[in-house]
Design an enzyme around this catalytic site. Sequence first.
Site, PDB file in Angstrom:
ATOM      1  N   HIS A   1       0.832  -1.375  -0.229  1.00  0.00           N
ATOM      2  CA  HIS A   1      -0.249   0.276   0.161  1.00  0.00           C
ATOM      3  C   HIS A   1       1.219   1.225   0.439  1.00  0.00           C
ATOM      4  O   HIS A   1       1.831   1.025   0.119  1.00  0.00           O
ATOM      5  CB  HIS A   1      -0.589   0.464   1.435  1.00  0.00           C
ATOM      6  CG  HIS A   1      -1.809  -0.924   1.090  1.00  0.00           C
ATOM      7  ND1 HIS A   1      -2.421  -1.255   2.591  1.00  0.00           N
ATOM      8  CD2 HIS A   1      -2.476  -1.922   0.522  1.00  0.00           C
ATOM      9  CE1 HIS A   1      -3.528  -2.529   2.062  1.00  0.00           C
ATOM     10  NE2 HIS A   1      -3.413  -2.145   0.635  1.00  0.00           N
ATOM     11  N   GLY A  15      -2.730  -2.330  -7.836  1.00  0.00           N
ATOM     12  CA  GLY A  15      -4.194  -2.648  -6.455  1.00  0.00           C
ATOM     13  C   GLY A  15      -5.984  -2.372  -7.024  1.00  0.00           C
ATOM     14  O   GLY A  15      -6.374  -3.274  -7.311  1.00  0.00           O
ATOM     15  N   ASP A  30      -5.025  -6.610  -7.824  1.00  0.00           N
ATOM     16  CA  ASP A  30      -4.446  -7.327  -6.728  1.00  0.00           C
ATOM     17  C   ASP A  30      -6.007  -9.218  -7.344  1.00  0.00           C
ATOM     18  O   ASP A  30      -5.555  -9.881  -6.564  1.00  0.00           O
ATOM     19  CB  ASP A  30      -5.530  -6.742  -5.569  1.00  0.00           C
ATOM     20  CG  ASP A  30      -4.947  -5.966  -4.646  1.00  0.00           C
ATOM     21  OD1 ASP A  30      -3.752  -5.911  -4.976  1.00  0.00           O
ATOM     22  OD2 ASP A  30      -5.904  -4.937  -4.392  1.00  0.00           O
ATOM     23  N   ASP A  71      -1.514  -1.822   4.771  1.00  0.00           N
ATOM     24  CA  ASP A  71      -1.263  -1.214   6.074  1.00  0.00           C
ATOM     25  C   ASP A  71      -2.812  -0.956   6.402  1.00  0.00           C
ATOM     26  O   ASP A  71      -3.949  -1.121   6.747  1.00  0.00           O
ATOM     27  CB  ASP A  71      -1.752   0.866   5.456  1.00  0.00           C
ATOM     28  CG  ASP A  71      -1.759   2.241   6.723  1.00  0.00           C
ATOM     29  OD1 ASP A  71      -1.435   1.012   8.337  1.00  0.00           O
ATOM     30  OD2 ASP A  71      -1.412   3.061   6.278  1.00  0.00           O
ATOM     31  N   HIS A 109     -10.076   0.380  -1.995  1.00  0.00           N
ATOM     32  CA  HIS A 109     -10.348  -1.021  -2.503  1.00  0.00           C
ATOM     33  C   HIS A 109     -10.012  -2.575  -1.179  1.00  0.00           C
ATOM     34  O   HIS A 109     -10.042  -3.569  -1.845  1.00  0.00           O
ATOM     35  CB  HIS A 109      -9.366  -1.828  -3.632  1.00  0.00           C
ATOM     36  CG  HIS A 109      -7.861  -1.507  -2.849  1.00  0.00           C
ATOM     37  ND1 HIS A 109      -7.051  -0.466  -2.959  1.00  0.00           N
ATOM     38  CD2 HIS A 109      -6.991  -2.319  -3.161  1.00  0.00           C
ATOM     39  CE1 HIS A 109      -6.462  -0.614  -2.726  1.00  0.00           C
ATOM     40  NE2 HIS A 109      -5.957  -1.858  -2.934  1.00  0.00           N
ATOM     41  N   ASP A 167     -10.886  -5.981  -2.272  1.00  0.00           N
ATOM     42  CA  ASP A 167      -9.965  -7.011  -3.119  1.00  0.00           C
ATOM     43  C   ASP A 167      -8.782  -7.390  -2.277  1.00  0.00           C
ATOM     44  O   ASP A 167      -8.805  -8.571  -2.281  1.00  0.00           O
ATOM     45  CB  ASP A 167      -9.694  -6.065  -4.115  1.00  0.00           C
ATOM     46  CG  ASP A 167     -10.660  -5.750  -4.772  1.00  0.00           C
ATOM     47  OD1 ASP A 167     -11.070  -6.159  -4.755  1.00  0.00           O
ATOM     48  OD2 ASP A 167     -10.035  -4.520  -5.432  1.00  0.00           O
ATOM     49  N   ARG A 173      -7.301 -13.564   1.506  1.00  0.00           N
ATOM     50  CA  ARG A 173      -8.234 -14.957   1.452  1.00  0.00           C
ATOM     51  C   ARG A 173      -7.915 -15.795   0.411  1.00  0.00           C
ATOM     52  O   ARG A 173      -7.608 -16.846   0.353  1.00  0.00           O
ATOM     53  CB  ARG A 173     -10.024 -14.861   1.145  1.00  0.00           C
ATOM     54  CG  ARG A 173     -10.906 -15.615   1.483  1.00  0.00           C
ATOM     55  CD  ARG A 173     -11.631 -15.667   0.923  1.00  0.00           C
ATOM     56  NE  ARG A 173     -13.156 -17.104   0.760  1.00  0.00           N
ATOM     57  CZ  ARG A 173     -13.609 -17.234  -0.337  1.00  0.00           C
ATOM     58  NH1 ARG A 173     -12.758 -17.133  -1.148  1.00  0.00           N
ATOM     59  NH2 ARG A 173     -14.117 -18.738   0.045  1.00  0.00           N
TER      60      ARG A 173
END
Length: 155
Positions: free
Chosen positions: A21, A68, A73, A93, A100, A103, A109
Amino acid sequence: MTTEHDPATKDGRSTIALVAHDERKSDLLSWAEFNADVLRAHHLIATGTTGALLAERLGTDVECLLSGPLGGDQQLGARIAEDQVDLIVFFWDPLSTQAHDTDVKALLRIAAVWNIPIACNRATADYLLSSPLLDTSYEPAEPDFNAHTHRDLPL
Protein backbone atom coordinates in the site's frame (compact mmCIF):
# COMPACT_ATOMS: atom_id res chain seq x y z
CA MET A 1 11.92 -2.97 -16.55
CA THR A 2 9.12 -5.42 -17.03
CA THR A 3 8.94 -8.88 -18.47
CA GLU A 4 6.28 -11.41 -19.33
CA HIS A 5 6.24 -14.66 -17.36
CA ASP A 6 5.32 -17.93 -19.05
CA PRO A 7 4.22 -20.30 -16.29
CA ALA A 8 4.39 -23.26 -18.69
CA THR A 9 8.18 -22.94 -18.76
CA LYS A 10 8.87 -22.75 -15.01
CA ASP A 11 12.62 -22.41 -14.77
CA GLY A 12 13.16 -23.63 -11.21
CA ARG A 13 13.01 -20.16 -9.69
CA SER A 14 10.31 -19.27 -7.20
CA THR A 15 7.74 -16.70 -8.22
CA ILE A 16 7.56 -14.02 -5.56
CA ALA A 17 4.73 -11.49 -5.60
CA LEU A 18 5.43 -8.09 -4.03
CA VAL A 19 2.63 -5.73 -3.06
CA ALA A 20 2.56 -2.61 -0.89
CA HIS A 21 0.00 0.00 0.00
CA ASP A 22 1.10 3.59 -0.55
CA GLU A 23 1.91 4.14 3.13
CA ARG A 24 4.13 1.02 3.13
CA LYS A 25 5.94 1.33 -0.23
CA SER A 26 9.06 2.84 1.34
CA ASP A 27 9.18 -0.04 3.86
CA LEU A 28 8.90 -2.62 1.08
CA LEU A 29 11.55 -0.88 -1.03
CA SER A 30 13.93 -0.76 1.93
CA TRP A 31 13.34 -4.45 2.66
CA ALA A 32 13.76 -5.36 -1.02
CA GLU A 33 17.05 -3.47 -1.26
CA PHE A 34 18.35 -5.29 1.81
CA ASN A 35 17.36 -8.62 0.17
CA ALA A 36 18.17 -7.65 -3.42
CA ASP A 37 20.57 -10.53 -4.10
CA VAL A 38 18.03 -13.13 -3.02
CA LEU A 39 15.16 -11.45 -4.86
CA ARG A 40 17.10 -11.12 -8.12
CA ALA A 41 17.49 -14.91 -8.21
CA HIS A 42 13.71 -15.35 -8.51
CA HIS A 43 10.87 -14.31 -10.79
CA LEU A 44 9.28 -11.17 -9.35
CA ILE A 45 5.78 -9.91 -9.99
CA ALA A 46 4.24 -6.85 -8.41
CA THR A 47 1.22 -4.62 -8.63
CA GLY A 48 1.35 -1.29 -10.45
CA THR A 49 3.57 1.42 -9.06
CA THR A 50 5.22 -0.98 -6.62
CA GLY A 51 6.55 -3.05 -9.52
CA ALA A 52 7.96 -0.05 -11.36
CA LEU A 53 9.64 1.23 -8.19
CA LEU A 54 11.12 -2.19 -7.42
CA ALA A 55 12.47 -2.67 -10.96
CA GLU A 56 14.18 0.71 -10.82
CA ARG A 57 15.51 0.31 -7.28
CA LEU A 58 16.73 -3.29 -7.69
CA GLY A 59 17.89 -3.00 -11.29
CA THR A 60 16.10 -6.21 -12.26
CA ASP A 61 13.08 -7.34 -14.22
CA VAL A 62 9.76 -7.19 -12.42
CA GLU A 63 6.56 -8.29 -14.09
CA CYS A 64 4.08 -5.49 -13.42
CA LEU A 65 0.39 -6.15 -13.00
CA LEU A 66 -2.22 -3.40 -12.81
CA SER A 67 -2.37 -1.14 -9.79
CA GLY A 68 -4.12 -2.85 -6.88
CA PRO A 69 -7.26 -0.66 -6.91
CA LEU A 70 -7.50 -1.00 -10.71
CA GLY A 71 -7.52 -4.81 -10.69
CA GLY A 72 -3.96 -5.79 -9.78
CA ASP A 73 -5.04 -7.48 -6.55
CA GLN A 74 -7.54 -9.54 -8.54
CA GLN A 75 -4.94 -10.37 -11.21
CA LEU A 76 -2.64 -11.62 -8.48
CA GLY A 77 -5.47 -13.67 -6.97
CA ALA A 78 -6.02 -15.31 -10.35
CA ARG A 79 -2.32 -16.15 -10.59
CA ILE A 80 -2.52 -17.80 -7.17
CA ALA A 81 -5.50 -19.93 -8.24
CA GLU A 82 -3.59 -20.90 -11.41
CA ASP A 83 -0.58 -22.10 -9.36
CA GLN A 84 1.68 -19.32 -10.64
CA VAL A 85 2.73 -17.77 -7.31
CA ASP A 86 5.00 -19.38 -4.73
CA LEU A 87 5.23 -16.66 -2.08
CA ILE A 88 3.71 -13.24 -1.40
CA VAL A 89 5.21 -10.28 0.41
CA PHE A 90 2.31 -7.88 0.98
CA PHE A 91 3.11 -4.87 3.11
CA TRP A 92 -0.43 -3.66 3.69
CA ASP A 93 -1.45 -0.84 5.94
CA PRO A 94 -3.68 -2.20 8.71
CA LEU A 95 -4.22 1.28 10.18
CA SER A 96 -5.70 2.94 7.08
CA THR A 97 -8.93 2.33 5.25
CA GLN A 98 -8.36 1.30 1.65
CA ALA A 99 -10.82 2.14 -1.11
CA HIS A 100 -10.27 -1.37 -2.46
CA ASP A 101 -10.48 -3.10 0.93
CA THR A 102 -12.69 -5.89 -0.45
CA ASP A 103 -10.01 -6.69 -3.05
CA VAL A 104 -7.33 -6.77 -0.35
CA LYS A 105 -9.41 -9.16 1.76
CA ALA A 106 -10.07 -11.33 -1.29
CA LEU A 107 -6.33 -11.50 -2.02
CA LEU A 108 -5.52 -12.48 1.57
CA ARG A 109 -8.32 -15.05 1.49
CA ILE A 110 -7.25 -16.68 -1.79
CA ALA A 111 -3.66 -16.91 -0.55
CA ALA A 112 -4.91 -18.69 2.59
CA VAL A 113 -7.23 -20.99 0.62
CA TRP A 114 -4.43 -22.07 -1.74
CA ASN A 115 -1.89 -22.39 1.11
CA ILE A 116 0.50 -19.76 -0.28
CA PRO A 117 2.99 -18.35 2.23
CA ILE A 118 2.29 -14.66 2.74
CA ALA A 119 4.27 -12.12 4.72
CA CYS A 120 2.48 -8.98 5.82
CA ASN A 121 5.40 -7.43 7.71
CA ARG A 122 9.17 -7.23 7.52
CA ALA A 123 9.88 -9.86 10.18
CA THR A 124 7.74 -12.49 8.47
CA ALA A 125 9.17 -11.57 5.08
CA ASP A 126 12.68 -12.07 6.46
CA TYR A 127 11.72 -15.50 7.81
CA LEU A 128 10.18 -16.58 4.50
CA LEU A 129 13.03 -15.32 2.36
CA SER A 130 15.59 -17.09 4.55
CA SER A 131 13.72 -20.40 4.48
CA PRO A 132 15.59 -23.32 2.91
CA LEU A 133 12.31 -24.18 1.15
CA LEU A 134 12.61 -21.07 -1.03
CA ASP A 135 15.12 -22.74 -3.33
CA THR A 136 13.31 -26.07 -3.60
CA SER A 137 10.38 -27.32 -5.62
CA TYR A 138 8.10 -27.12 -2.58
CA GLU A 139 4.48 -27.79 -3.47
CA PRO A 140 1.95 -26.56 -0.89
CA ALA A 141 -1.04 -28.76 -0.21
CA GLU A 142 -4.00 -27.87 -2.40
CA PRO A 143 -7.34 -27.11 -0.81
CA ASP A 144 -9.76 -30.01 -0.43
CA PHE A 145 -12.87 -28.58 -2.05
CA ASN A 146 -14.70 -31.87 -1.56
CA ALA A 147 -14.58 -31.33 2.20
CA HIS A 148 -17.01 -28.40 1.85
CA THR A 149 -20.40 -28.06 0.31
CA HIS A 150 -21.24 -24.83 -1.47
CA ARG A 151 -23.28 -23.82 1.59
CA ASP A 152 -20.16 -24.02 3.79
CA LEU A 153 -18.08 -21.63 1.71
CA PRO A 154 -18.34 -17.93 2.55
CA LEU A 155 -19.56 -15.64 -0.20
